[in-house]
Design a protein around this motif. Structure first.
Motif, short mmCIF file in Angstrom:
data_model
loop_
_atom_site.label_atom_id
_atom_site.label_comp_id
_atom_site.label_asym_id
_atom_site.label_seq_id
_atom_site.Cartn_x
_atom_site.Cartn_y
_atom_site.Cartn_z
N ALA A 32 1.45 -0.77 11.50
CA ALA A 32 0.71 0.17 10.65
C ALA A 32 0.79 1.58 11.21
CB ALA A 32 -0.74 -0.28 10.53
N TYR A 33 1.23 2.50 10.37
CA TYR A 33 1.31 3.92 10.74
C TYR A 33 0.23 4.73 10.03
CZ TYR A 33 5.76 3.29 13.10
OH TYR A 33 6.74 2.90 13.99
N VAL A 49 -2.39 7.34 0.83
CA VAL A 49 -2.00 5.95 1.11
C VAL A 49 -3.00 5.07 0.37
CG1 VAL A 49 -1.69 4.22 2.91
CG2 VAL A 49 -1.09 6.62 3.37
N THR A 50 -2.49 4.23 -0.52
CA THR A 50 -3.37 3.42 -1.36
C THR A 50 -3.52 1.98 -0.89
OG1 THR A 50 -1.54 2.88 -2.84
CG2 THR A 50 -2.89 4.82 -3.41
N ASP A 51 -2.59 1.52 -0.07
CA ASP A 51 -2.64 0.13 0.37
C ASP A 51 -1.82 -0.03 1.65
OD1 ASP A 51 -3.20 -2.80 -0.10
OD2 ASP A 51 -1.01 -2.86 -0.20
N VAL A 52 -2.35 -0.77 2.59
CA VAL A 52 -1.63 -1.12 3.82
C VAL A 52 -1.81 -2.63 3.98
CG1 VAL A 52 -1.45 -0.79 6.31
CG2 VAL A 52 -2.09 1.15 4.83
N THR A 53 -0.70 -3.37 3.88
CA THR A 53 -0.75 -4.83 3.85
C THR A 53 0.28 -5.43 4.80
OG1 THR A 53 -1.34 -4.73 1.51
CG2 THR A 53 -0.58 -6.85 2.34
N ARG A 54 -0.16 -6.39 5.61
CA ARG A 54 0.76 -7.13 6.48
C ARG A 54 1.51 -8.17 5.64
NH1 ARG A 54 0.37 -5.69 11.42
NH2 ARG A 54 -1.53 -4.71 12.21
N ARG A 97 3.43 -3.11 4.87
CA ARG A 97 3.73 -2.31 3.68
C ARG A 97 2.70 -1.19 3.56
NH1 ARG A 97 3.28 -5.45 -1.65
NH2 ARG A 97 1.08 -5.31 -1.09
N HIS A 98 3.20 0.03 3.39
CA HIS A 98 2.36 1.20 3.15
C HIS A 98 2.69 1.70 1.74
CE1 HIS A 98 3.10 1.05 7.49
NE2 HIS A 98 1.94 1.64 7.65
N ARG A 99 1.74 1.61 0.82
CA ARG A 99 1.94 2.15 -0.53
C ARG A 99 1.22 3.49 -0.61
NH1 ARG A 99 1.76 -2.81 -4.89
NH2 ARG A 99 3.83 -3.54 -4.36
N PHE A 100 1.79 4.41 -1.35
CA PHE A 100 1.20 5.74 -1.47
C PHE A 100 1.54 6.32 -2.84
CE2 PHE A 100 5.15 5.78 0.91
CZ PHE A 100 5.94 6.66 0.18
#
Length: 106
Positions: A32-33, A49-54, A97-100
């Motif tokens: 995670a960044y 950033v809207t979502d951070v998921t492993r 996963r980083h969504r933005f």
């Protein structure tokens, strides 16, 4: 929620410009960044950033690849192998996963 430098999440100018153009809307990284709610700017445009998921590499789909600027999963895999010298695709490898998305100015 923090304001981060775009370079912390998006590894180079090319990827940053693809994000600014709307061609990249997520990025998988080794860890995670950023956190959901963090913001960053590219050329004066603000992103959140809207979502951070492993996940694992085996979870990735063609849609994921398109959101990262590749034609499909096969092209995405080839790109990773080309840009990372010692990279070997392993479906069990963990990624984040980083969504933005671009947001209106305040």
């Amino acid at each position: 929620m923090a304001h981060i430098d775009a370079g912390e999440l998006l590894p180079n100018e090319h990827v940053q410009q693809m994000a600014a153009a709307g061609r990249v809307t997520q990025l998988h990284r080794g860890h995670a960044y950023a956190e959901a709610g963090d913001t960053f700017e590219i050329d004066g445009q603000r992103f959140e950033v809207t979502d951070v998921t492993r996940r694992t590499l085996g979870d990735l789909t063609d849609e994921d690849a398109r959101r990262e600027g590749s034609e499909d999963l096969a092209a995405y895999r080839q790109r990773l192998e080309r840009v990372h010298d010692s990279f070997e695709w392993d479906d069990d490898s963990e990624v984040v996963r980083h969504r933005f998305e671009a947001v209106d100015g305040e």
